[in-house]
Design an enzyme around this catalytic site. Structure first.
Site, PDB file in Angstrom:
ATOM      1  N   PRO A 138      50.927  85.618  27.127  1.00  0.00           N
ATOM      2  CA  PRO A 138      52.020  85.440  26.215  1.00  0.00           C
ATOM      3  C   PRO A 138      51.684  84.793  24.739  1.00  0.00           C
ATOM      4  CG  PRO A 138      52.791  85.146  28.420  1.00  0.00           C
ATOM      5  CD  PRO A 138      51.268  85.198  28.628  1.00  0.00           C
ATOM      6  N   CYS A 139      52.024  85.030  23.827  1.00  0.00           N
ATOM      7  CA  CYS A 139      51.721  84.775  22.233  1.00  0.00           C
ATOM      8  C   CYS A 139      52.733  83.618  21.857  1.00  0.00           C
ATOM      9  CB  CYS A 139      51.499  85.710  21.478  1.00  0.00           C
ATOM     10  SG  CYS A 139      52.993  86.693  21.012  1.00  0.00           S
ATOM     11  N   GLN A 140      53.926  83.575  22.734  1.00  0.00           N
ATOM     12  CA  GLN A 140      54.814  82.687  21.926  1.00  0.00           C
ATOM     13  C   GLN A 140      54.602  81.191  21.875  1.00  0.00           C
ATOM     14  OE1 GLN A 140      55.289  84.863  24.289  1.00  0.00           O
ATOM     15  NE2 GLN A 140      57.134  86.205  24.021  1.00  0.00           N
TER      16      GLN A 140
END
Length: 417
Positions: free
Chosen positions: A154-156
Site C-alpha cells: 500500500p502506497c498511502q
C-alpha cells in the site's frame, strides 16, 4: 486452490475508520446538509437520465482507439515461477503474465479484487480474505520454490495525497513484503510504489527498513518509470525496487528503455503557471527520443472527436482512498483544470459506456465509464473487473499499469534466463 472463504475483515483493511491515520472531515450541520442535498440531487438526475428522462445525450458511445494488448505483446511461456503479493486488480500479475512468467499464487485481502483476477485467470491460485492477508503468514512452505516475488505494498503511507506517516501508518506493509522475501529467498523480487518513497523525508525508512535487511543477499536497484513512456496515456510516475540474488544472478539488470515518446502531449507554458509546469514536466524525466512511437493522448486513446487539443490524462485517483468511497477519479485542483481542457468529466464515473452516454454531465463534457478508466490505466478491455463502480475504480487506480509491469518483467527475464 482458490480461496472462497468469507472476508469479514476486509472492510476494516481498506476503510480503516478506527485507524490512527484516518481523519474524517469536520463538517458543520449546514455543510453536511449541502453535501447531502447535492448527493440526492445527483442521484435523482442519474436515475432520470438512465430512464430516458434526462437531457438528450450529446456524446455518441465511444469506441477506443488504444488497445493496451498492443503495448505488451505476449511472449512465449518460460519456467520462472512468480508469487504475487498485494495483488489488487492484477496490474503486476497481468504484466508478468504477458511476459511469459509462470503464475504460482496471488495474495489479496479484498475479495472483489481477488475475484477480478480469478474470473480473468480461472486456472490461477488466488487467496483472499483472511487467507489473502500476508500479515504474520508463515512462508516457510515456499522456501526456494519461487523465482520472483512481486507486489505493490500500500502506497498511502508515503503518498503526497495522504498524511505521509510512513512506518507509523498501520497500512505500511513493506515490512511484510521484506519478511516474505527473507523467508522464501526468491532469485529476484520487484516492488512498486509512489515516487514520494524516495523523498528526503523517507530516506531513513528506505535505507533502514527496505535496503538494509535485503542488501546482504541481494543487489538492489531503485529506478523511476513514467507510464506514458510505454504508451499508457496518463501522467503516472512510479518507482520500482528490483532485487537480484547475488549468488545466483550474474547478468546485469538493464532498466527498461522507453518505447513511446510523449513530449508532444505535455502542456504548454501558455496554459499553466511555472510550478504546475515543473510538476508536469517531471513526468518527462527520460530523454525523449523522437524516433519512438508517439503515445496517444487520452482523447485519441478513448476514440473521442478531435477538439484541437489532447494531452495525457491526469493521474487517476483510486476510488478507495480518502474519508469516503467515491466514483470520482479527480485527484487535485490542478487535475480539474486539465480535465476541463480535455472536455472530459472525471466525476461520477459510469458503470458502462451506455450509462455514461445517457447521463449527460453538467458541463456537457464527455463522461467516463469504468471501461474507459481501465484503458487509461493500461488494462485491455478483455480484463474484466468485479465489484461496484467505486470498488472497480479503486482496483484500477491502485494498480500498476500493466504495460509498465510488462517491460519491467521483460527486463527481469533477460537477466534471469
Amino acid at each position: 486452490m482458490k480461496n472462497k472463504n468469507n472476508n469479514k475483515n476486509i472492510g476494516h483493511y481498506f476503510e480503516g475508520t478506527d485507524a490512527q491515520w484516518y481523519k474524517g472531515r469536520e463538517l458543520t450541520n449546514e455543510e453536511r446538509e449541502v453535501f447531502k442535498q447535492r448527493s440526492v440531487k445527483s442521484h435523482q438526475a442519474k436515475i432520470k437520465a438512465l430512464n430516458g428522462e434526462g437531457i438528450t445525450p450529446i456524446h455518441p458511445i465511444n469506441s477506443p482507439k488504444l488497445n493496451p494488448e498492443d503495448l505488451m505483446p505476449k511472449l512465449k511461456p518460460n519456467h520462472l515461477k512468480v508469487l504475487s503479493l498485494f495483488s489488487g486488480g492484477g496490474g503486476l500479475d497481468l504484466g508478468f503474465d504477458h511476459a511469459g512468467f509462470q503464475h504460482y499464487q496471488s495474495y489479496e485481502i479484498i475479495r472483489d479484487a481477488a475475484v477480478t483476477i480469478m474470473q480473468n485467470r480461472p486456472q490461477w491460485n488466488v487467496f483472499y480474505g483472511d487467507d489473502g492477508n500476508v500479515k504474520n503468514k508463515n512462508w516457510s512452505f515456499l522456501k526456494n520454490q519461487i523465482d520472483v516475488i512481486h507486489g505493490g505494498p500500500p502506497c498511502q503511507p508515503f503518498s503526497i495525497a495522504g498524511h505521509q506517516n510512513g512506518g507509523e501508518d498501520d497500512r505500511d506493509l513493506f515490512p511484510e513484503f521484506i519478511r516474505a522475501i527473507l523467508a522464501i529467498e526468491p532469485t529476484a523480487f520487484v516492488a512498486e510504489n509512489v515516487k514520494a518513497l524516495r523523498n528526503k523525508k523517507f530516506k531513513g525508512y528506505l535505507n533502514q527498513k527496505i535496503i538494509a535487511p535485503l542488501s546482504q543477499n541481494y543487489k538492489i536497484l531503485i529506478f523511476e518509470l513514467s507510464a506514458a513512456s510505454f504508451g499508457v496515456p496518463q501522467k503516472r510516475d512510479r518507482i520500482f525496487i528490483v532485487g537480484l540474488k547475488k549468488d545466483q544472478v550474474s547478468k546485469q539488470f538493464i532498466i527498461p528503455k522507453p518505447t513511446h515518446n510523449f513530449a508532444h502531449l505535455l502542456p504548454s507554458k501558455n496554459n499553466y503557471n511555472s510550478k504546475q509546469l515543473s510538476l508536469f514536466h517531471s513526468f518527462s524525466s527520460e530523454n525523449q527520443d523522437h524516433n519512438l512511437l508517439k503515445c496517444m493522448g487520452v482523447r485519441q486513446a478513448l476514440g473521442l472527436p478531435n477538439i484541437g487539443y489532447d494531452a495525457l490524462s491526469p493521474t487517476i485517483r483510486s476510488g478507495l482512498t480518502g474519508p469516503r468511497h467515491t466514483t470520482s477519479i479527480l485527484s487535485s485542483s490542478s487535475a480539474k483544470k486539465q480535465w476541463e481542457q480535455l472536455e472530459i468529466w472525471p466525476n461520477g464515473v459510469a458503470k458502462n459506456r451506455l450509462n455514461a452516454h445517457k447521463f449527460v454531465a453538467k458541463n456537457r463534457h464527455f463522461r467516463l465509464s469504468v471501461q474507459d478508466c481501465a484503458i487509461i490505466q493500461g488494462f485491455p478491455e478483455s480484463w474484466l473487473f468485479n465489484g461496484a463502480v467505486y470498488m472497480i475504480l479503486g482496483q484500477v487506480g491502485n494498480s500498476v499499469p500493466p504495460p509498465m509491469a510488462y517491460h519491467v518483467a521483460k527486463a527481469l527475464l533477460q537477466t534471469l534466463i
